[in-house]
Write a protein that holds these residues in place. Structure first.
Motif, PDB file in Angstrom:
ATOM      1  N   GLU A  98       0.818  -1.210   0.000  1.00  0.00           N
ATOM      2  CA  GLU A  98       0.000   0.000   0.000  1.00  0.00           C
ATOM      3  C   GLU A  98       0.857   1.268   0.000  1.00  0.00           C
ATOM      4  O   GLU A  98       0.400   2.328  -0.388  1.00  0.00           O
ATOM      5  N   ASN A  99       2.125   1.180   0.411  1.00  0.00           N
ATOM      6  CA  ASN A  99       3.038   2.327   0.417  1.00  0.00           C
ATOM      7  C   ASN A  99       4.082   2.229  -0.694  1.00  0.00           C
ATOM      8  O   ASN A  99       5.128   2.845  -0.605  1.00  0.00           O
ATOM      9  N   GLU A 100       3.789   1.474  -1.724  1.00  0.00           N
ATOM     10  CA  GLU A 100       4.776   1.216  -2.770  1.00  0.00           C
ATOM     11  C   GLU A 100       5.229   2.496  -3.469  1.00  0.00           C
ATOM     12  O   GLU A 100       6.421   2.683  -3.712  1.00  0.00           O
ATOM     13  N   LEU A 101       4.318   3.403  -3.748  1.00  0.00           N
ATOM     14  CA  LEU A 101       4.671   4.655  -4.416  1.00  0.00           C
ATOM     15  C   LEU A 101       5.585   5.511  -3.530  1.00  0.00           C
ATOM     16  O   LEU A 101       6.529   6.142  -4.016  1.00  0.00           O
ATOM     17  N   LYS A 102       5.337   5.492  -2.230  1.00  0.00           N
ATOM     18  CA  LYS A 102       6.175   6.238  -1.279  1.00  0.00           C
ATOM     19  C   LYS A 102       7.606   5.714  -1.305  1.00  0.00           C
ATOM     20  O   LYS A 102       8.564   6.490  -1.320  1.00  0.00           O
TER      21      LYS A 102
END
Length: 139
Positions: free
Chosen positions: A23-27
C-alpha cells in the motif's frame, strides 16, 4: 528488516524494485528515486578514491521519521538502495553491510546467467527469493 530493496542501473533506471507493504509502494519508489541524488553526491565526493577502494558500501544516505535509506554501489556503477524501518534499532551497520554483500552476490549470479541481457529488468526467482529472505528476516 528491510521494507524496500531496489537495484538501479548505471543510467539511473530501476532494474528491480520491491517493497513489502504494497500500500506504500509509491512512497518507497519516491524514497529510492530521491536517494539517487545522495548516491551521486557521495560517488562524486569520493572521486577516483572509489576506484582504488574496495569499499562499495556508501552507508546511511538519509534518515526520515519512519525509515532509514542505505546505499551501495558496485564497480560497474550499479546502485543498490535499501530502505529500512527506523523502529528496528537492533539492526547495526555491519548487518546492513552483510545484507548488501548478499544482495551483490545474488546480483552477480543473475548477471552470470547466459539468458540475461544486461540492462533488462531482473526477473529471477533466485534473486527474488534472496530479496524476500532479506525483507522477512527479523534481526
Amino acid at each position: 528488516m528491510a521494507v524496500c530493496i531496489a537495484v538501479i542501473a548505471k543510467e539511473n533506471y530501476p532494474l528491480y524494485i520491491r517493497s513489502i507493504p504494497t500500500e506504500n509502494e509509491l512512497k518507497f519508489h519516491y524514497m529510492v528515486h530521491t536517494s539517487l541524488d545522495v548516491v551521486d553526491e557521495k560517488i562524486s565526493a569520493l572521486g577516483k578514491a572509489l576506484v582504488d577502494q574496495r569499499e562499495l558500501y556508501l552507508g546511511l544516505l538519509y534518515p526520515t521519521e519512519d525509515h532509514k535509506v542505505y546505499g551501495y554501489v558496485t564497480n560497474s556503477k550499479v546502485k543498490f538502495v535499501m530502505v529500512v524501518d527506523s523502529s528496528n534499532t537492533a539492526l547495526r551497520d555491519n548487518e546492513i553491510r552483510s545484507m548488501f554483500r548478499k544482495l551483490h552476490n545474488s546480483y552477480t549470479d543473475v548477471m552470470c546467467n547466459p539468458f540475461y541481457n544486461p540492462g533488462d529488468r531482473i526477473h529471477s526467482r533466485a534473486f527474488d527469493s534472496t530479496v524476500t529472505s532479506m525483507m522477512t528476516q527479523v534481526c
